[in-house]
Each structure stands twice: as structure tokens, then as C-alpha cells.
Design a protein around this motif. Structure first.
Motif, mmCIF file in Angstrom:
data_model
loop_
_atom_site.group_PDB
_atom_site.id
_atom_site.type_symbol
_atom_site.label_atom_id
_atom_site.label_comp_id
_atom_site.label_asym_id
_atom_site.label_seq_id
_atom_site.Cartn_x
_atom_site.Cartn_y
_atom_site.Cartn_z
ATOM 1 N N VAL A 95 0.811 -1.213 0.000
ATOM 2 C CA VAL A 95 0.000 0.000 0.000
ATOM 3 C C VAL A 95 0.844 1.264 0.000
ATOM 4 C CG1 VAL A 95 -2.007 -1.099 1.059
ATOM 5 C CG2 VAL A 95 -0.264 -0.047 2.511
ATOM 6 N N ALA A 96 2.129 1.146 0.340
ATOM 7 C CA ALA A 96 3.009 2.317 0.351
ATOM 8 C C ALA A 96 4.452 1.866 0.193
ATOM 9 C CB ALA A 96 2.857 3.103 1.647
ATOM 10 N N PHE B 289 8.713 -0.893 2.343
ATOM 11 C CA PHE B 289 7.331 -0.763 1.904
ATOM 12 C C PHE B 289 6.408 -1.239 3.009
ATOM 13 C CE2 PHE B 289 9.060 -4.752 0.369
ATOM 14 C CZ PHE B 289 8.131 -5.693 0.788
ATOM 15 N N THR B 290 5.109 -1.045 2.809
ATOM 16 C CA THR B 290 4.113 -1.407 3.800
ATOM 17 C C THR B 290 3.098 -2.351 3.180
ATOM 18 O OG1 THR B 290 4.364 0.750 4.848
ATOM 19 C CG2 THR B 290 2.400 -0.509 5.417
ATOM 20 N N ILE B 291 2.843 -3.474 3.886
ATOM 21 C CA ILE B 291 1.808 -4.417 3.472
ATOM 22 C C ILE B 291 0.513 -3.954 4.127
ATOM 23 C CG2 ILE B 291 1.022 -6.812 3.527
ATOM 24 C CD1 ILE B 291 3.960 -7.631 3.900
ATOM 25 N N GLY B 292 -0.548 -3.861 3.350
ATOM 26 C CA GLY B 292 -1.836 -3.422 3.883
ATOM 27 C C GLY B 292 -2.463 -4.451 4.795
ATOM 28 N N GLU C 7 -1.455 -2.356 9.178
ATOM 29 C CA GLU C 7 -0.400 -2.262 8.158
ATOM 30 C C GLU C 7 0.935 -2.738 8.731
ATOM 31 O OE1 GLU C 7 -0.567 1.735 6.705
ATOM 32 O OE2 GLU C 7 -2.217 1.251 5.369
ATOM 33 N N TYR C 8 1.699 -3.452 7.902
ATOM 34 C CA TYR C 8 2.921 -4.109 8.356
ATOM 35 C C TYR C 8 4.116 -3.589 7.541
ATOM 36 C CZ TYR C 8 5.951 -7.961 9.811
ATOM 37 O OH TYR C 8 6.964 -8.711 10.342
ATOM 38 N N PRO C 9 5.058 -2.902 8.187
ATOM 39 C CA PRO C 9 6.223 -2.383 7.451
ATOM 40 C C PRO C 9 7.258 -3.473 7.175
ATOM 41 C CG PRO C 9 6.381 -1.784 9.757
ATOM 42 C CD PRO C 9 5.065 -2.493 9.590
ATOM 43 N N VAL C 10 7.883 -3.405 6.007
ATOM 44 C CA VAL C 10 8.913 -4.358 5.605
ATOM 45 C C VAL C 10 10.090 -3.573 5.032
ATOM 46 C CG1 VAL C 10 9.463 -6.298 4.086
ATOM 47 C CG2 VAL C 10 7.166 -6.095 5.041
ATOM 48 N N ARG C 11 11.292 -3.897 5.470
ATOM 49 C CA ARG C 11 12.487 -3.251 4.921
ATOM 50 C C ARG C 11 12.934 -3.986 3.658
ATOM 51 N NH1 ARG C 11 15.281 0.329 8.236
ATOM 52 N NH2 ARG C 11 14.326 0.551 10.285
#
Length: 110
Positions: free
Chosen positions: A25-26, A32-35, A43-47
Motif C-alpha cells: 500500500v506504500a 514498503f508497507t503491506i496493507g 499495516e505491516y512495514p517491511v524493509r
């Protein structure tokens, strides 16, 4: 090898076993971010360092679903039939953490 600039909103994120985790989603300079959805309640941030590869519109992570902190089934994610819903009664839904069993199947942790 992937380039971070190739990761776009709307791509599908998968764990190393190919399990779909959700859509992007971003995107920002660090990752980035998983919705939120079936796997993540928020929302779950991923490096970018956690990404293993890209394949078309799919982003594959280095880890499997069971090893991702915060990975739980969101409320109502299990599509139960009417008989199974009846067995649950009116008990409130709660998130269920899950892992892979010895065969690699995805099972709820107890």
C-alpha cells in the motif's frame, strides 16, 4: 537480484513459501508497507533487506510466514461453513497465530 525501485504499490507480497501475505500500500526509501487484511490486522512495514526476489508483480520475502513478527489471522479470516460457525457459538473472534507443520502445511499455533 532485485532493485528497490522495481517495487511498486499494488504488488503482492509473499513469504518464502509462496503464501500470499497481502498487497503493498506504500513504498518509501527504507522499504514498503503491506496493507492490513487476512494475515495482518494492521499495516505491516517491511524493509528492503527482507526481500529475497521479485517475480512479475510478486515480491518474495526471505522468511516464512511463521517467522514474521505480528503475523496472525485477522478477525474473520477463516472462512468457516455454517456448521463450523454454529460450533463456535457467540464466542468473539480473536487473532490466531500460525506456523508451518513438519509437512510445510500452514496450521494454527495452540
Amino acid at each position: 537480484m532485485f532493485k528497490p525501485t522495481d517495487i511498486q504499490r499494488g504488488m503482492v507480497v509473499r513469504d518464502r513459501d509462496g503464501e500470499a501475505l497481502g498487497g503493498i500500500v506504500a513504498v518509501d526509501p527504507r522499504g514498503f508497507t503491506i496493507g492490513k487484511g487476512r494475515i495482518f490486522e494492521r499495516e505491516y512495514p517491511v524493509r528492503f533487506c527482507e526481500v529475497d526476489d521479485l517475480d512479475g508483480d510478486d515480491v518474495y520475502l526471505r522468511r516464512d510466514l511463521a517467522s514474521l513478527p505480528g503475523a496472525v489471522l485477522a478477525e474473520g479470516a477463516l472462512d468457516l461453513d455454517d456448521e463450523a460457525r454454529h460450533d463456535l457459538g457467540t464466542a468473539p473472534h480473536r487473532p490466531v497465530a500460525y506456523t508451518h507443520d513438519l509437512t510445510g502445511a500452514l496450521v494454527p499455533m495452540e
